[in-house]
Scaffold this motif. Structure first.
Motif, PDB file in Angstrom:
ATOM      1  N   PRO A 165       0.823  -1.218   0.000  1.00 40.93           N
ATOM      2  CA  PRO A 165       0.000   0.000   0.000  1.00 40.93           C
ATOM      3  C   PRO A 165       0.850   1.258   0.000  1.00 40.93           C
ATOM      4  O   PRO A 165       2.038   1.234   0.326  1.00 40.93           O
ATOM      5  CB  PRO A 165      -0.786  -0.133   1.312  1.00 40.93           C
ATOM      6  N   LYS A 174      -1.617   3.785   4.923  1.00 39.97           N
ATOM      7  CA  LYS A 174      -2.237   2.901   5.914  1.00 39.97           C
ATOM      8  C   LYS A 174      -3.086   3.726   6.874  1.00 39.97           C
ATOM      9  O   LYS A 174      -2.716   4.849   7.244  1.00 39.97           O
ATOM     10  CB  LYS A 174      -1.173   2.142   6.718  1.00 39.97           C
ATOM     11  N   ASP A 229      -5.269  -1.020   4.425  1.00 36.97           N
ATOM     12  CA  ASP A 229      -4.208  -0.730   3.463  1.00 36.97           C
ATOM     13  C   ASP A 229      -4.835  -0.119   2.210  1.00 36.97           C
ATOM     14  O   ASP A 229      -5.628  -0.767   1.526  1.00 36.97           O
ATOM     15  CB  ASP A 229      -3.454  -2.010   3.086  1.00 36.97           C
TER      16      ASP A 229
END
Length: 370
Positions: free
Chosen positions: A21, A24, A233
């Protein structure tokens, strides 16, 4: 051949699911408790605005049938003396509403072969308990769905006051349909959405930042649910507006420190800032032309540059206003360190003399690294 294509597609899907990702989000139990208070008020207001269908039917009574009609059902008050929300690891969200009560007003009308009557009634429902567990799967576009995994309600008491010729007061215990699991899956579903994920994750996954860039904040994987927090994510990719070609960067794995003291944690990776820099560079955001300001506000003219660069003084004997053209020649580089970050910009500055006939004459170009 078909099997090979299937394996290739499967491998591509697996790579996509394992992609790291760019952003977060961590919502802790403290965040849930705070959001619960706000969400309960929203749920109360939604229930008061709920439009219930009219109820019409027949009941066997004595020597004949009684036809009834209940209309204009409106909830006047709602109380949740006890409510809690908790996270179930690897499962989802558990919502418990205890000892709930509400007061509803409605019109009633009854008719038999002997008489008819009508009036208003007030219904008071109490001692209702609801326990619901929700999971958080993903849809194909990266949105989080709220799915009711299990739901259990207990019986509540109901007190009915009738105003009319045959009015009176009824007290009985029965299953209260206003608090049934089907309603929990509708009304509480909205509540959970507001609390846990919020509107952000239910609208379009691409959101404009400004006229130059858009951000893709779709979920990269299923929400990770732990007992003290839920972690999301997000792709966190910034694109030039209308151009969704993948940026020339690869997201590296990163983690949020193991902390739960705050209600909400947001973590941005180096990948997020790299794609942001690339998007704005592609859109030309780092190119600027400064003309009138250099002379009007800062009183910068060819005379100042001439005192520094002799060639300019030879070319421009008469002081002229100047125009600066600033341009980034490479995508700015952003690097993150544990306690700091660095920004490196390679660019050029071209200086023009603004002549009396409004034409521009290039004086010199300077390359810079900062």
């Amino acid at each position: 051949m078909k099997a090979c294509c299937s394996l290739l597609l499967l491998s591509l899907v697996c790579v996509q699911l394992k992609a790291n990702p760019g952003v977060k989000v961590r919502l802790t139990q403290k965040g849930l408790e705070y959001a619960k208070e706000v969400g309960l008020e929203i749920l109360k207001q939604n229930m008061k605005k709920e439009n219930f269908p009219d109820l019409t039917g027949y009941e066997k009574f004595g020597l004949g049938n009684v036809k009834y009609n209940i209309s204009r059902i409106r909830i006047a008050t709602v109380e949740f003396p006890s409510a809690s929300m908790s996270l179930i690891p690897r499962t989802g969200i558990k919502l418990v509403i205890g000892n709930a009560s509400l007061t509803a007003d409605m019109n009633w009308n009854i008719r038999t072969w002997m008489f008819r009557d009508s009036g208003r009634s007030t219904v008071y429902i109490s001692k209702v308990f609801v326990t619901a567990i929700f999971s958080t799967p993903l849809d194909n576009s990266g949105h989080t769905l709220i799915s009711l995994t299990s739901c259990r309600t207990t019986s509540g008491d109901i007190d009915i006051k009738l105003n009319g010729k045959s009015g009176g007061k009824l007290n009985q215990g029965q299953n209260v349909q206003l608090f049934s699991c089907s309603n929990a899956n509708r009304s509480v579903h909205v509540y959970i959405r507001i609390l846990i994920i919020g509107k952000l994750f239910y609208s379009a996954v691409l959101m404009p930042i400004d006229d130059l860039a858009e951000i893709d904040y779709s979920l990269n994987s299923l929400p990770a649910v732990f007992r003290p927090y839920i972690e999301l994510d997000l792709k966190g990719i910034v694109h030039p507006a209308g151009n969704y070609t993948g940026p020339p960067y690869v997201a590296a794995p990163f983690t949020i420190p193991d902390q739960t003291d705050s209600m909400l944690y947001l973590a941005f990776s180096e990948y997020f800032f790299q794609t942001s820099s690339f998007a704005y560079y592609t859109a030309g955001a780092f190119n600027r032309t400064i003309a009138e300001e250099t002379y009007s506000y800062f009183n910068i003219s060819t005379e100042i540059f001439g005192s520094i660069i002799p060639e300019v003084a030879k070319y421009s004997v008469t002081p002229y206003p100047v125009m600066l053209k600033l341009m980034a020649t490479e995508t700015p580089l952003i690097s993150l360190q544990p306690d700091s970050f660095t920004l490196e910009i390679q660019g050029s500055m071209e200086v023009f003399a603004v002549l009396p006939d409004s034409t521009n004459q290039s004086l010199f170009t300077m390359n810079t690294v900062s």
